[in-house]
Design a protein around this motif. Structure first.
Motif: not given
Length: 175
Positions: A21-25, A46-52, A55-58, A99-102
């Motif tokens: 799903f994230l890859d589709h976005e 920034e949108a790409g960073e958001y989805f990536i 993904g790392f959190v998942a 952890n960085y993303w969060k």
């Protein structure tokens, strides 16, 4: 659970679906980046960073579910190969990216607050791990994904074979 030579891993199946799903976005974002005269100003990077980052959190959640199910301590699980580079495993790199993303916004706030100043020990370890691969500046998650996966195509699903290798190595340790 293992049936013949195949692991039945429901959490991995859900992770695979989520990353797809994230890859589709991300594919939509990548198309928009290619079409944009200024993708950074248009917000596509920034949108790409958001989805990536999500993904790392998942993936981090999958790593946690797997090692706790096998009753392996987090520190031991994050040390299990494969390696992302010398002195940093793939699992530890993903954990650092998640952890960085969060937490990055809170870290920046702490660093800019004269009453707080320094980062916690865990935050500093995360940054130290990340900086082995990329600066923690603009597009840290994207840079990390490019390093860990396929730099020509930023997709989270390309990490699945490495995640499966880590899981199999972890199971081997637990047996």
């Amino acid at each position: 659970m293992k049936v013949d030579d195949v692991y039945v891993d429901r959490d991995l199946a859900l992770l695979r679906k989520h990353l797809s799903f994230l890859d589709h976005e991300l594919a939509k974002v990548n198309t928009s980046i290619k079409r944009s005269a200024d993708p950074e100003s248009d917000g596509w990077c920034e949108a790409g960073e958001y989805f990536i980052g999500h993904g790392f959190v998942a993936i981090q959640r999958y790593l946690t579910v797997t090692h706790t199910t096998l009753k392996i301590a987090k520190s031991a699980a994050l040390a299990v190969p494969p390696a992302a580079m010398e002195n940093l495993t793939f699992a530890a790199a993903i954990n650092a990216g998640a952890n960085y993303w969060k937490h990055v916004e809170g870290w920046i706030e702490d660093l800019n607050n004269p009453k707080k100043g320094d980062l916690t020990k865990n935050a500093q370890k995360t940054i130290d791990d990340l900086e082995k691969i990329t600066d923690w500046a603009d597009y840290t998650c994207s840079n990390l994904l490019a390093y860990l996966g396929d730099s020509t195509e930023l997709t989270l699903s390309k990490l699945l074979p490495i995640i499966i290798e880590w899981r199999n190595n972890l199971i081997s340790q637990a047996i």
